[in-house]
Scaffold this motif. Structure first.
Motif, PDB file in Angstrom:
ATOM      1  N   SER A  98       9.205 -12.005   5.764  1.00  0.00           N
ATOM      2  CA  SER A  98       7.749 -11.824   5.914  1.00  0.00           C
ATOM      3  C   SER A  98       7.242 -10.650   5.087  1.00  0.00           C
ATOM      4  O   SER A  98       6.154 -10.708   4.510  1.00  0.00           O
ATOM      5  CB  SER A  98       7.399 -11.631   7.396  1.00  0.00           C
ATOM      6  OG  SER A  98       7.945 -10.409   7.893  1.00  0.00           O
ATOM      7  N   TRP A  99       8.031  -9.561   4.979  1.00  0.00           N
ATOM      8  CA  TRP A  99       7.595  -8.400   4.182  1.00  0.00           C
ATOM      9  C   TRP A  99       7.524  -8.760   2.701  1.00  0.00           C
ATOM     10  O   TRP A  99       6.568  -8.407   2.010  1.00  0.00           O
ATOM     11  CB  TRP A  99       8.551  -7.224   4.345  1.00  0.00           C
ATOM     12  CG  TRP A  99       8.912  -6.879   5.749  1.00  0.00           C
ATOM     13  CD1 TRP A  99       8.166  -7.121   6.883  1.00  0.00           C
ATOM     14  CD2 TRP A  99      10.106  -6.239   6.188  1.00  0.00           C
ATOM     15  NE1 TRP A  99       8.830  -6.677   7.984  1.00  0.00           N
ATOM     16  CE2 TRP A  99      10.024  -6.117   7.604  1.00  0.00           C
ATOM     17  CE3 TRP A  99      11.221  -5.734   5.538  1.00  0.00           C
ATOM     18  CZ2 TRP A  99      11.038  -5.536   8.355  1.00  0.00           C
ATOM     19  CZ3 TRP A  99      12.227  -5.137   6.281  1.00  0.00           C
ATOM     20  CH2 TRP A  99      12.140  -5.051   7.673  1.00  0.00           C
ATOM     21  N   LEU A 100       8.562  -9.456   2.229  1.00  0.00           N
ATOM     22  CA  LEU A 100       8.624  -9.776   0.802  1.00  0.00           C
ATOM     23  C   LEU A 100       7.629 -10.863   0.422  1.00  0.00           C
ATOM     24  O   LEU A 100       7.226 -10.956  -0.739  1.00  0.00           O
ATOM     25  CB  LEU A 100      10.046 -10.185   0.424  1.00  0.00           C
ATOM     26  CG  LEU A 100      11.111  -9.082   0.610  1.00  0.00           C
ATOM     27  CD1 LEU A 100      12.460  -9.556   0.085  1.00  0.00           C
ATOM     28  CD2 LEU A 100      10.707  -7.800  -0.095  1.00  0.00           C
ATOM     29  N   LEU A 101       7.233 -11.683   1.383  1.00  0.00           N
ATOM     30  CA  LEU A 101       6.184 -12.663   1.114  1.00  0.00           C
ATOM     31  C   LEU A 101       4.872 -11.958   0.803  1.00  0.00           C
ATOM     32  O   LEU A 101       4.083 -12.411  -0.038  1.00  0.00           O
ATOM     33  CB  LEU A 101       6.023 -13.586   2.323  1.00  0.00           C
ATOM     34  CG  LEU A 101       5.068 -14.778   2.158  1.00  0.00           C
ATOM     35  CD1 LEU A 101       5.603 -15.734   1.090  1.00  0.00           C
ATOM     36  CD2 LEU A 101       4.893 -15.514   3.481  1.00  0.00           C
ATOM     37  N   LEU A 102       4.646 -10.809   1.456  1.00  0.00           N
ATOM     38  CA  LEU A 102       3.429 -10.030   1.220  1.00  0.00           C
ATOM     39  C   LEU A 102       3.507  -9.201  -0.055  1.00  0.00           C
ATOM     40  O   LEU A 102       2.556  -9.169  -0.845  1.00  0.00           O
ATOM     41  CB  LEU A 102       3.183  -9.084   2.405  1.00  0.00           C
ATOM     42  CG  LEU A 102       2.675  -9.681   3.717  1.00  0.00           C
ATOM     43  CD1 LEU A 102       2.721  -8.621   4.797  1.00  0.00           C
ATOM     44  CD2 LEU A 102       1.253 -10.201   3.543  1.00  0.00           C
ATOM     45  N   ALA A 103       4.630  -8.501  -0.243  1.00  0.00           N
ATOM     46  CA  ALA A 103       4.714  -7.478  -1.303  1.00  0.00           C
ATOM     47  C   ALA A 103       5.637  -7.863  -2.443  1.00  0.00           C
ATOM     48  O   ALA A 103       5.817  -7.075  -3.381  1.00  0.00           O
ATOM     49  CB  ALA A 103       5.177  -6.161  -0.699  1.00  0.00           C
ATOM     50  N   GLY A 104       6.205  -9.051  -2.402  1.00  0.00           N
ATOM     51  CA  GLY A 104       7.215  -9.430  -3.394  1.00  0.00           C
ATOM     52  C   GLY A 104       6.745  -9.368  -4.833  1.00  0.00           C
ATOM     53  O   GLY A 104       7.513  -9.030  -5.737  1.00  0.00           O
ATOM     54  N   GLN A 105       5.480  -9.661  -5.067  1.00  0.00           N
ATOM     55  CA  GLN A 105       4.978  -9.698  -6.446  1.00  0.00           C
ATOM     56  C   GLN A 105       4.784  -8.316  -7.047  1.00  0.00           C
ATOM     57  O   GLN A 105       4.840  -8.153  -8.268  1.00  0.00           O
ATOM     58  CB  GLN A 105       3.645 -10.470  -6.486  1.00  0.00           C
ATOM     59  CG  GLN A 105       3.765 -11.941  -6.122  1.00  0.00           C
ATOM     60  CD  GLN A 105       4.717 -12.679  -7.043  1.00  0.00           C
ATOM     61  OE1 GLN A 105       4.665 -12.533  -8.270  1.00  0.00           O
ATOM     62  NE2 GLN A 105       5.609 -13.481  -6.458  1.00  0.00           N
ATOM     63  N   THR A 106       4.553  -7.308  -6.199  1.00  0.00           N
ATOM     64  CA  THR A 106       4.289  -5.963  -6.724  1.00  0.00           C
ATOM     65  C   THR A 106       5.507  -5.045  -6.630  1.00  0.00           C
ATOM     66  O   THR A 106       5.539  -4.005  -7.290  1.00  0.00           O
ATOM     67  CB  THR A 106       3.119  -5.307  -5.964  1.00  0.00           C
ATOM     68  OG1 THR A 106       3.464  -5.197  -4.575  1.00  0.00           O
ATOM     69  CG2 THR A 106       1.851  -6.138  -6.109  1.00  0.00           C
TER      70      THR A 106
END
Length: 419
Positions: free
Chosen positions: A88-96
């Motif tokens: 869930s964390w990487l779904l939010l911040a994975g792109q940055t």
């Protein structure tokens, strides 16, 4: 702080990264709370939730903090977390995200191999990573990773690995410049082909019988521990090389050329003499040589070093500036014939520092002669350190030898010291 413009406050607070500090600042004022989304880095220490009393799960608390940040570039999590939480964390911040560091703590979890997706699989959502560091990793199954084209630094510390899984992980990071694998067990054969790799540190835990094949034309720094067979195909840029095997034997080393090598360290209980001899021949341009190998011998029998000619050795290493010699190598240089016929024109041109570890009073006369020769022919010698290590002998020869060393030190006290 209240008199500063909003932009300055945001800039100052954006340098915080400890999660507890961030949570505290949110409660200070609305102005500070409004500055929190501009933080670039979040760090959750091991004890972040030790005294956690609310009903909300740690995974969800981390998710809320991550979701409140506009552009999170670095995430470091040492506290326990679940697969679903990480996903869930990487779904939010994975792109940055550019830097990700995780304490996985799943070495003993057999169930971790069966979970889908695993913690390792979840990392694939952070496609723009430049640095990835993992602690306590169970990698017996190949991670389901796409290519990470921007990753330059990969560190795995304390891991249980299988050869195919490690191979898949390395193939997913084709542009690495820095690779660190420390305290990794289960590895039997490693093949690394990384065209941009510059620094590599490998520490394989276990029986010390691993084999390594490495092809990286830009490699400058290589440190290997726990391998018996080592083949490195392209070494034109290699400047710093360290090979050690504290648990097994080193049977074979295969390097093409070491023309740029400045530092060489070889350590271990037992090396085959062919491997030692080859390393010394290849490292003819070395400036700093560290040797701490106890015995030679191809099989179970532990053998002493054969005689090494003092003059030939230093003529073969004309650029040597610093020489660290441990017991066996020093004894090999101290054989009777080594200093029998020395040309009067012979000098050791560049040697400035020598550190010698002495463990036995045997052949005391030859050893003293070698120490004196290092001073006599080392025209630029500035420091000689004689380390007396665990010298055990009930015979008076040990006392006599030590007295000779003390006398030698007194006569040359500007250069020689005893530890």
């Amino acid at each position: 702080m209240e008199s500063l413009p909003d932009a300055i406050v945001q800039h100052i607070l954006s340098h915080m990264n400890n999660a507890r500090d961030v949570a505290t600042c949110i409660c200070v004022s609305k102005r500070w709370k409004d500055s929190m989304p501009f933080i670039r880095s979040l760090f959750f220490p091991r004890n972040s939730f030790d005294n956690h009393s609310s009903g909300e799960s740690p995974d969800n608390i981390v998710w809320k903090m991550v979701s409140s940040i506009v552009r999170l570039e670095e995430l470091v999590v040492y506290c326990p977390f679940s697969n679903a939480g990480l996903a869930s964390w990487l779904l939010l911040a994975g792109q940055t995200l550019r830097h990700l560091e995780l304490r996985m703590d799943n070495l003993a979890e057999h169930q971790a191999c069966l979970e889908n997706p695993s913690k390792l699989d979840c990392i694939s959502a952070a496609k723009n990573l430049e640095s990835l560091k993992l602690w306590g990793v169970l990698m017996t199954q190949s991670p389901k990773w796409d290519t990470f084209p921007k990753i330059r630094n990969l560190e795995i510390v304390g891991a249980r690995l299988e050869d195919p899984a490690l191979s898949v992980a390395l193939q997913a990071c084709p542009n690495l410049t820095h690779l660190v694998l420390l305290g990794c067990e289960g590895v039997r054969s490693v093949s690394i082909e990384l065209p941009y790799l510059e620094q590599c540190k490998l520490d394989f835990y276990g029986l010390g019988n691993c084999s390594l094949s490495l092809s990286s034309p830009k490699l400058e720094f290589l440190e290997v521990q726990g391998c018996s067979w080592i083949r490195v195909q392209e070494t034109q840029c290699l400047r710093n090389l360290s090979i050690a095997n504290n648990a097994g034997r080193v049977y074979m080393v295969d390097f093409v050329k070491l023309t740029s090598l400045e530092f060489l360290s070889i350590r271990g209980v037992q090396w085959c003499w062919d491997a030692i001899s080859k390393m010394l021949q290849l490292a003819s341009e070395v400036k700093h040589l560290y040797m701490k190998v106890e015995f030679t011998g191809d099989f179970e029998t532990l053998l002493p070093f054969p005689e090494i000619d003092f003059v030939d050795f230093f003529n073969s290493h004309p650029k040597l500036q610093k020489f660290d010699i441990h017991g066996a190598m020093f004894a090999a240089l101290c054989q009777k014939n080594s200093l029998r016929n020395v040309d009067s024109r012979f000098v050791i041109p560049c040697l400035e520092e020598v550190a010698i570890t002495v463990r036995s009073p045997l052949n005391a006369e030859q050893k003293m002669s070698t120490l004196e020769s290092l001073l006599k022919y080392g025209k630029h010698l500035k420091t000689m350190v004689i380390k007396i290590l665990q010298m055990k002998s009930s015979h008076s020869s040990a006392d006599d030898f030590f007295e000779e060393i003390c006398r030698f030190r007194y006569m040359n006290r500007k250069i020689v010291r005893i530890e």
